[in-house]
Design a protein around this motif. Sequence first.
Motif, PDB file in Angstrom:
ATOM      1  N   SER A  69       0.809  -1.213   0.000  1.00 13.78           N
ATOM      2  CA  SER A  69       0.000   0.000   0.000  1.00 13.78           C
ATOM      3  C   SER A  69       0.854   1.281   0.000  1.00 13.78           C
ATOM      4  CB  SER A  69      -0.919  -0.013   1.214  1.00 13.78           C
ATOM      5  OG  SER A  69      -0.117  -0.002   2.379  1.00 13.78           O
ATOM      6  N   LEU A  70       2.148   1.091  -0.007  1.00 13.42           N
ATOM      7  CA  LEU A  70       3.013   2.282  -0.019  1.00 13.42           C
ATOM      8  C   LEU A  70       2.867   3.023  -1.336  1.00 13.42           C
ATOM      9  CD1 LEU A  70       6.266   0.845   1.550  1.00 13.42           C
ATOM     10  CD2 LEU A  70       4.609   2.346   2.614  1.00 13.42           C
ATOM     11  N   ARG A  71       2.903   4.256  -1.226  1.00 18.91           N
ATOM     12  CA  ARG A  71       2.750   5.084  -2.421  1.00 18.91           C
ATOM     13  C   ARG A  71       4.112   5.391  -3.031  1.00 18.91           C
ATOM     14  NH1 ARG A  71      -0.893   9.941  -0.818  1.00 18.91           N
ATOM     15  NH2 ARG A  71      -1.518   9.897  -2.970  1.00 18.91           N
ATOM     16  N   ASN A  72       4.062   5.682  -4.270  1.00 18.08           N
ATOM     17  CA  ASN A  72       5.283   6.116  -4.936  1.00 18.08           C
ATOM     18  C   ASN A  72       5.648   7.511  -4.419  1.00 18.08           C
ATOM     19  OD1 ASN A  72       5.297   3.793  -6.454  1.00 18.08           O
ATOM     20  ND2 ASN A  72       4.150   4.721  -8.138  1.00 18.08           N
ATOM     21  N   GLY A  73       6.940   7.788  -4.410  1.00 18.42           N
ATOM     22  CA  GLY A  73       7.347   9.109  -3.917  1.00 18.42           C
ATOM     23  C   GLY A  73       8.654   9.558  -4.541  1.00 18.42           C
ATOM     24  N   GLY A  74       8.976  10.750  -4.276  1.00 22.28           N
ATOM     25  CA  GLY A  74      10.212  11.313  -4.792  1.00 22.28           C
ATOM     26  C   GLY A  74      10.666  12.458  -3.903  1.00 22.28           C
ATOM     27  N   GLY A  75      11.809  12.926  -4.205  1.00 26.82           N
ATOM     28  CA  GLY A  75      12.328  14.037  -3.411  1.00 26.82           C
ATOM     29  C   GLY A  75      13.445  14.755  -4.162  1.00 26.82           C
ATOM     30  N   ALA A  76      13.798  15.815  -3.597  1.00 28.57           N
ATOM     31  CA  ALA A  76      14.891  16.603  -4.190  1.00 28.57           C
ATOM     32  C   ALA A  76      15.679  17.234  -3.059  1.00 28.57           C
ATOM     33  CB  ALA A  76      14.354  17.670  -5.111  1.00 28.57           C
ATOM     34  N   ARG A  77      16.966  17.330  -3.305  1.00 23.68           N
ATOM     35  CA  ARG A  77      17.847  18.037  -2.368  1.00 23.68           C
ATOM     36  C   ARG A  77      18.650  19.061  -3.169  1.00 23.68           C
ATOM     37  NH1 ARG A  77      21.139  13.461   0.579  1.00 23.68           N
ATOM     38  NH2 ARG A  77      21.228  12.740  -1.554  1.00 23.68           N
ATOM     39  N   VAL A  78      18.748  20.249  -2.629  1.00 22.45           N
ATOM     40  CA  VAL A  78      19.501  21.322  -3.275  1.00 22.45           C
ATOM     41  C   VAL A  78      20.375  21.979  -2.219  1.00 22.45           C
ATOM     42  CG1 VAL A  78      19.346  23.508  -4.532  1.00 22.45           C
ATOM     43  CG2 VAL A  78      17.602  21.745  -4.895  1.00 22.45           C
ATOM     44  N   ALA A  79      21.638  22.202  -2.569  1.00 21.04           N
ATOM     45  CA  ALA A  79      22.555  22.886  -1.654  1.00 21.04           C
ATOM     46  C   ALA A  79      22.989  24.199  -2.317  1.00 21.04           C
ATOM     47  CB  ALA A  79      23.768  22.021  -1.374  1.00 21.04           C
ATOM     48  N   PHE A  80      22.837  25.276  -1.584  1.00 19.85           N
ATOM     49  CA  PHE A  80      23.249  26.600  -2.061  1.00 19.85           C
ATOM     50  C   PHE A  80      24.466  27.070  -1.281  1.00 19.85           C
ATOM     51  CE2 PHE A  80      18.690  26.489  -2.927  1.00 19.85           C
ATOM     52  CZ  PHE A  80      18.631  26.978  -4.221  1.00 19.85           C
TER      53      PHE A  80
END
Length: 187
Positions: A69-80
Amino acid sequence: ALPPIGFGSGRLNLEPENLRETIRLHLPSVALRLASAERYRALMDRARVRTQPTIRFVDFSYEHESEGSLRNGGGARVAFRIPLGGRNFSDIDRFEASAREQTGEAEGLIAEQVEESLRALREIDDFEFRSDQWRELETLALRAEEIADRWWKEHLAKPEDVADLLDEAYRARSAVLGARERAGIAG
């Protein structure tokens, strides 16, 4: 005997702007200072770029789960990177001041060389302009020496008159030589 006085190839170009450009292009000490100023400007530009915020790192991820039942997911990381002051800000002013200093020194050298060159060129130009007079004076000196020699050998004049004539010839030759030396073409 003095080397012959040649005929000039026309009037010299005494335009300060032409002379400035020639000196700027061909005087090594000026080229060195201008290159150094250009280097400091490049360092200043690099320091200025380092004061700007930059993105250092970007990472995107996506997770797909097909079971359960887990949903698909995503993420992003940005370093400034955000500079808040420090060395690069002071480097800009320091490099800018160094570039101005080197440019000023180059311009000072150019002005000094233009003045000195104009003085020398005017002497040469004046000599060439008066070359007919100098040739005539040389011819008169030669004739005076020949006359003094004849007077001496044939006892046509008193020794002091012969000496006076030779002194006049010497002064005439000295005047020509002095003018040639000032013009830088003393042979």
